[in-house]
Write an enzyme that holds these catalytic residues in place. Structure first.
Site, PDB file in Angstrom:
ATOM      1  N   HIS A 130      60.876  52.307  69.151  1.00  0.00           N
ATOM      2  CA  HIS A 130      61.754  51.375  68.456  1.00  0.00           C
ATOM      3  C   HIS A 130      62.260  51.951  67.136  1.00  0.00           C
ATOM      4  O   HIS A 130      63.388  51.658  66.729  1.00  0.00           O
ATOM      5  CB  HIS A 130      61.037  50.048  68.217  1.00  0.00           C
ATOM      6  CG  HIS A 130      60.994  49.186  69.435  1.00  0.00           C
ATOM      7  ND1 HIS A 130      59.931  48.364  69.730  1.00  0.00           N
ATOM      8  CD2 HIS A 130      61.891  49.013  70.431  1.00  0.00           C
ATOM      9  CE1 HIS A 130      60.174  47.728  70.864  1.00  0.00           C
ATOM     10  NE2 HIS A 130      61.353  48.108  71.298  1.00  0.00           N
ATOM     11  N   GLU A 238      58.380  41.481  67.722  1.00  0.00           N
ATOM     12  CA  GLU A 238      59.646  41.985  67.184  1.00  0.00           C
ATOM     13  C   GLU A 238      59.696  43.487  67.422  1.00  0.00           C
ATOM     14  O   GLU A 238      58.676  44.158  67.488  1.00  0.00           O
ATOM     15  CB  GLU A 238      59.755  41.696  65.679  1.00  0.00           C
ATOM     16  CG  GLU A 238      59.753  40.229  65.287  1.00  0.00           C
ATOM     17  CD  GLU A 238      61.050  39.517  65.588  1.00  0.00           C
ATOM     18  OE1 GLU A 238      62.032  40.202  65.992  1.00  0.00           O
ATOM     19  OE2 GLU A 238      61.116  38.284  65.434  1.00  0.00           O
ATOM     20  N   CYS A 239      60.926  44.010  67.499  1.00  0.00           N
ATOM     21  CA  CYS A 239      61.070  45.443  67.727  1.00  0.00           C
ATOM     22  C   CYS A 239      60.921  46.257  66.448  1.00  0.00           C
ATOM     23  O   CYS A 239      60.716  47.465  66.506  1.00  0.00           O
ATOM     24  CB  CYS A 239      62.440  45.749  68.358  1.00  0.00           C
ATOM     25  SG  CYS A 239      63.836  45.405  67.279  1.00  0.00           S
ATOM     26  N   GLY A 240      61.026  45.586  65.306  1.00  0.00           N
ATOM     27  CA  GLY A 240      60.866  46.296  64.052  1.00  0.00           C
ATOM     28  C   GLY A 240      62.026  46.104  63.092  1.00  0.00           C
ATOM     29  O   GLY A 240      61.859  46.257  61.873  1.00  0.00           O
TER      30      GLY A 240
END
Length: 243
Positions: A130, A238-240
């Site tokens: 990510h 969350e992906c970041g």
């Protein structure tokens, strides 16, 4: 309705508490209209071309129509579903988008990505995956565009972790982050889509409530959170890019 920008504000002058109170019950188009007027050329929409992103694009490009179109920043992770990339092309044609595409530097295909960073990096190091495909390209894109504010398609009812999300907040780089659909529900987004004939990803009709990268996105079952099909089994929420 056409919005003409006024002199842009500096983020440091914003009173976020006051803004969130002022717009607590506002419609998304009212929130976006304020952004267009006061943030002018320094505003960017980030979009994964999910249904909520398409609602925002329709509001910006069909209803509000600022004199300078708001750039739409799309992160091409090289791992999107074909249907997502087809929608990006259709949306660009329909709205004449000011589309800005960012991806991993010096890599142009899944095969090249795997050769450079390893097969199925999302299985061995999802944080690195990510960072490479989303976090770094996003920050590079926002910096290149000189963004002082960016728009997301997040809603509070998408996941428990987003339940207290404000409409206006600061990101870790002190940019203004705007969530105009924060108070909307999934139902309201879809009502808007059907009322205004907004194009959307056909995968939504196949049980994919939230659509990310093809190798790590699944359909959701009845009763699951809308984002349960993202990174299933990893414990990630969350992906970041929204931490």
């Amino acid at each position: 309705m056409t919005y003409t920008p006024v002199a842009p504000f500096r983020v440091s002058t914003f009173d976020l508490d006051q803004l969130n109170q002022q717009f607590a019950d506002a419609l998304p188009q009212e929130i976006l209209g304020w952004c267009v007027q006061h943030l002018s050329a320094r505003l960017v929409q980030t979009s994964a071309f999910n249904v909520d992103d398409m609602v925002i694009t329709d509001l910006l490009y069909r209803e509000l129509r600022p004199s300078k179109p708001v750039p739409v920043l799309f992160l091409d992770t090289l791992h999107h579903f074909p249907q997502t990339l087809e929608l990006v092309a259709k949306a660009q044609k329909r709205y004449d988008l000011d589309l800005r595409v960012y991806q991993v530097p010096e890599v142009t295909s899944r095969a090249a990505f795997a050769a450079r960073y390893g097969e199925a990096l999302w299985d061995t190091d999802i944080q690195q995956f990510h960072h490479l495909t989303k976090v770094e390209p996003l920050q590079r894109g926002l910096a290149d565009l000189g963004a002082v504010a960016w728009i997301t398609g997040r809603r509070r009812d998408q996941a428990v972790t987003r339940g207290e999300m404000p409409i206006f907040e600061l990101d870790t780089h002190q940019r203004l982050k705007v969530n105009p659909l924060a108070a909307w529900t999934r139902k309201q987004s879809w009502i808007y889509v059907f009322e205004h004939s907004v194009i959307y990803n056909p995968l939504h009709d196949q049980g994919y409530a939230s659509i990310g990268d093809e190798p790590i996105t699944t359909a959701v079952e009845d009763g699951e959170d809308e984002r349960a099909g993202r990174w299933r089994g990893t414990g990630k929420t969350e992906c970041g890019i929204h931490l």
